[in-house]
Write a protein that holds these residues in place. Structure first.
Motif, short mmCIF file in Angstrom:
data_model
loop_
_atom_site.label_atom_id
_atom_site.label_comp_id
_atom_site.label_asym_id
_atom_site.label_seq_id
_atom_site.Cartn_x
_atom_site.Cartn_y
_atom_site.Cartn_z
N LEU A 265 9.56 -16.60 -26.55
CA LEU A 265 9.44 -17.90 -25.91
C LEU A 265 10.37 -18.02 -24.71
CD1 LEU A 265 9.31 -20.18 -29.09
CD2 LEU A 265 7.46 -18.96 -27.95
N ASN A 266 11.53 -17.37 -24.80
CA ASN A 266 12.48 -17.40 -23.70
C ASN A 266 13.38 -16.17 -23.79
OD1 ASN A 266 14.03 -18.30 -21.48
ND2 ASN A 266 15.49 -19.33 -22.83
N ALA A 267 13.57 -15.51 -22.66
CA ALA A 267 14.48 -14.37 -22.58
C ALA A 267 14.98 -14.29 -21.15
CB ALA A 267 13.80 -13.07 -23.00
N ASP A 268 15.93 -15.17 -20.82
CA ASP A 268 16.41 -15.26 -19.44
C ASP A 268 17.67 -14.45 -19.19
OD1 ASP A 268 18.40 -16.73 -20.68
OD2 ASP A 268 17.79 -18.67 -19.83
N GLY A 269 18.08 -13.66 -20.20
CA GLY A 269 19.27 -12.84 -20.06
C GLY A 269 20.49 -13.43 -20.74
N GLU A 270 20.50 -14.76 -20.93
CA GLU A 270 21.62 -15.43 -21.59
C GLU A 270 21.20 -16.09 -22.89
OE1 GLU A 270 24.76 -15.18 -20.75
OE2 GLU A 270 24.18 -13.90 -19.06
N THR A 271 19.96 -16.53 -22.97
CA THR A 271 19.43 -17.13 -24.19
C THR A 271 18.17 -16.37 -24.61
OG1 THR A 271 18.14 -18.74 -22.93
CG2 THR A 271 20.35 -19.41 -23.66
N LEU A 272 17.92 -16.39 -25.92
CA LEU A 272 16.76 -15.68 -26.47
C LEU A 272 16.13 -16.57 -27.53
CD1 LEU A 272 15.05 -13.07 -26.77
CD2 LEU A 272 16.75 -12.26 -28.41
N GLU A 273 14.82 -16.79 -27.40
CA GLU A 273 14.09 -17.60 -28.37
C GLU A 273 12.87 -16.80 -28.84
OE1 GLU A 273 13.13 -21.33 -26.63
OE2 GLU A 273 15.22 -21.97 -26.42
N LEU A 274 12.80 -16.59 -30.15
CA LEU A 274 11.73 -15.80 -30.75
C LEU A 274 11.04 -16.60 -31.84
CD1 LEU A 274 13.69 -12.43 -31.26
CD2 LEU A 274 12.20 -13.03 -29.34
N SER A 275 9.72 -16.45 -31.92
CA SER A 275 8.95 -17.12 -32.97
C SER A 275 8.13 -16.08 -33.71
CB SER A 275 8.03 -18.19 -32.35
OG SER A 275 7.24 -18.80 -33.36
N LEU A 276 8.31 -16.01 -35.01
CA LEU A 276 7.61 -15.02 -35.83
C LEU A 276 6.11 -15.31 -35.84
CD1 LEU A 276 7.78 -12.59 -37.79
CD2 LEU A 276 8.07 -14.26 -39.64
N VAL A 277 5.31 -14.32 -35.43
CA VAL A 277 3.86 -14.47 -35.44
C VAL A 277 3.37 -14.48 -36.89
CG1 VAL A 277 1.67 -13.41 -34.73
CG2 VAL A 277 3.65 -13.37 -33.19
N SER A 278 2.46 -15.38 -37.20
CA SER A 278 1.93 -15.54 -38.55
C SER A 278 3.01 -15.97 -39.53
CB SER A 278 1.26 -14.25 -39.05
OG SER A 278 0.16 -13.92 -38.23
N GLY A 279 4.06 -16.57 -39.00
CA GLY A 279 5.13 -17.07 -39.86
C GLY A 279 5.09 -18.59 -39.95
N THR A 280 6.26 -19.19 -40.11
CA THR A 280 6.35 -20.64 -40.27
C THR A 280 6.19 -21.38 -38.96
OG1 THR A 280 8.75 -20.60 -39.99
CG2 THR A 280 7.90 -20.33 -42.23
N GLY A 281 6.32 -20.65 -37.86
CA GLY A 281 6.26 -21.29 -36.55
C GLY A 281 7.61 -21.76 -36.05
N ASN A 282 8.64 -21.58 -36.89
CA ASN A 282 9.99 -21.95 -36.46
C ASN A 282 10.48 -21.02 -35.36
OD1 ASN A 282 10.01 -23.98 -38.39
ND2 ASN A 282 11.04 -22.72 -39.93
N THR A 283 11.32 -21.53 -34.50
CA THR A 283 11.87 -20.75 -33.41
C THR A 283 13.29 -20.32 -33.74
OG1 THR A 283 10.53 -21.92 -31.76
CG2 THR A 283 12.50 -20.77 -30.96
N ASN A 284 13.55 -19.02 -33.65
CA ASN A 284 14.90 -18.49 -33.82
C ASN A 284 15.58 -18.46 -32.45
OD1 ASN A 284 14.32 -17.99 -36.55
ND2 ASN A 284 13.54 -15.95 -36.09
N GLN A 285 16.72 -19.10 -32.35
CA GLN A 285 17.41 -19.24 -31.08
C GLN A 285 18.73 -18.47 -31.11
OE1 GLN A 285 17.72 -23.53 -30.91
NE2 GLN A 285 15.74 -23.72 -29.88
N TYR A 286 19.00 -17.76 -30.00
CA TYR A 286 20.19 -16.93 -29.91
C TYR A 286 20.87 -17.12 -28.55
CZ TYR A 286 17.92 -14.53 -33.82
OH TYR A 286 17.30 -14.24 -35.01
#
Length: 287
Positions: free
Chosen positions: A256-277
């Motif tokens: 969802l986002n990978a701008d070099g400082e933040t990372l947002e990933l959403s598991l496909v076929s999962g709960t739809g929640n976004t993991n933020q780093y």
């Protein structure tokens, strides 16, 4: 030639899954014209090699030192590959980025050709992976064999048309939104702290994606960065880049986002929640 091409194309997928090699800036594909033509300083030439019923061909358009065109590989009654070439020529040596689609996935690699009169020879050698782009490990060790002979582009009209269709699909997936898979892969590499769980971290290097919890490694998997998540992820998501983990616990994340400082990933076929780093700066990490 057909065996070596088949090995290179299918080997590229395995190599991208397991390691990383040299970085090549990859622009959105430029679509060259069909037919044999020459306008001003631009010239289009076609080359082909038939081995039995297997076709390997290249269409090149040269404008000064700039090169664009198509690479065509059509083995008889088997799935082949078609790709877009962009690069430059110096003293008969062509260095180009090759963006192609094989088995439904978009791949990018560095390739070399040597132009000798009315023949075109492709260089073969070891490839390594850097941030999702395959590059030649040692250009000085390349072997140029199995020459393709120049032919009228009209003789390749159907094959060029096939390449144009694939190029349009590649452009739709990766070009229309300005997606640069090489830059995206570079932005993923690093150590990441979860903003939702202080004990959860990610570590992503050029070849592996690793989960860490409470300072202890949990798992590590090779991965591949794709322009979109294919159906093998459990659900095809065409409008979002994809981080596909390989191995026994294969899974996919929409990026969802990978701008070099933040990372947002959403598991496909999962709960739809976004993991933020948040990226962990080297100076802030514990020794």
């Amino acid at each position: 030639m057909k065996d070596s091409i088949y090995a290179v194309m299918l080997g590229a997928i395995a190599l991208l899954s397991a390691c990383d090699g040299g970085k090549t800036e990859q622009p959105a594909p430029n679509l060259p014209p069909t037919g044999k033509m020459e306008t001003n300083n631009a010239q289009t030439r076609c080359f082909s090699l038939m081995e039995g019923k297997d076709l390997t061909a290249v269409q090149l358009q040269q404008d000064g030192n700039a090169i664009s065109g198509y690479f065509i590989w059509e083995p008889f009654e088997k799935d082949g590959a078609h790709g877009v070439l962009n690069g430059e020529i110096n003293d008969g040596l062509i260095k180009a980025s090759h963006t192609y689609m094989i088995e439904g996935s978009i791949q990018m690699e560095e390739t070399y050709f040597k132009l000798e009169g009315d023949q075109l020879l492709q260089g073969t050698g070891d490839l390594v992976n850097d941030n999702g782009i395959l590059v030649v490990k040692d250009p000085t060790s390349l072997q140029f064999t199995a020459p393709m002979d120049e032919t009228d582009c009209a003789n390749l009209q159907q094959s060029i048309s096939n390449a144009e269709q694939i190029a349009a699909a590649i452009e739709e997936q990766s070009g229309n939104n300005g997606l640069d898979l090489g830059m995206l892969g570079e932005n993923l590499v690093g150590d990441w702290q979860s903003t939702q769980d202080p004990k959860a971290r990610l570590s992503i290097n050029e070849s592996a994606y690793s989960n860490i919890y409470d300072g202890k490694p949990l798992d590590s998997s090779p991965y591949e960065v794709l322009a979109s998540c294919p159906e093998t992820c459990g659900q095809a998501i065409a409008e979002m880049p994809c981080l596909q983990l390989k191995g026994q616990d294969a899974m996919c994340y929409s990026i969802l986002n990978a701008d070099g400082e933040t990372l947002e990933l959403s598991l496909v076929s999962g709960t739809g929640n976004t993991n933020q780093y948040q990226r962990i700066n080297a100076a802030a990490q514990q020794p």
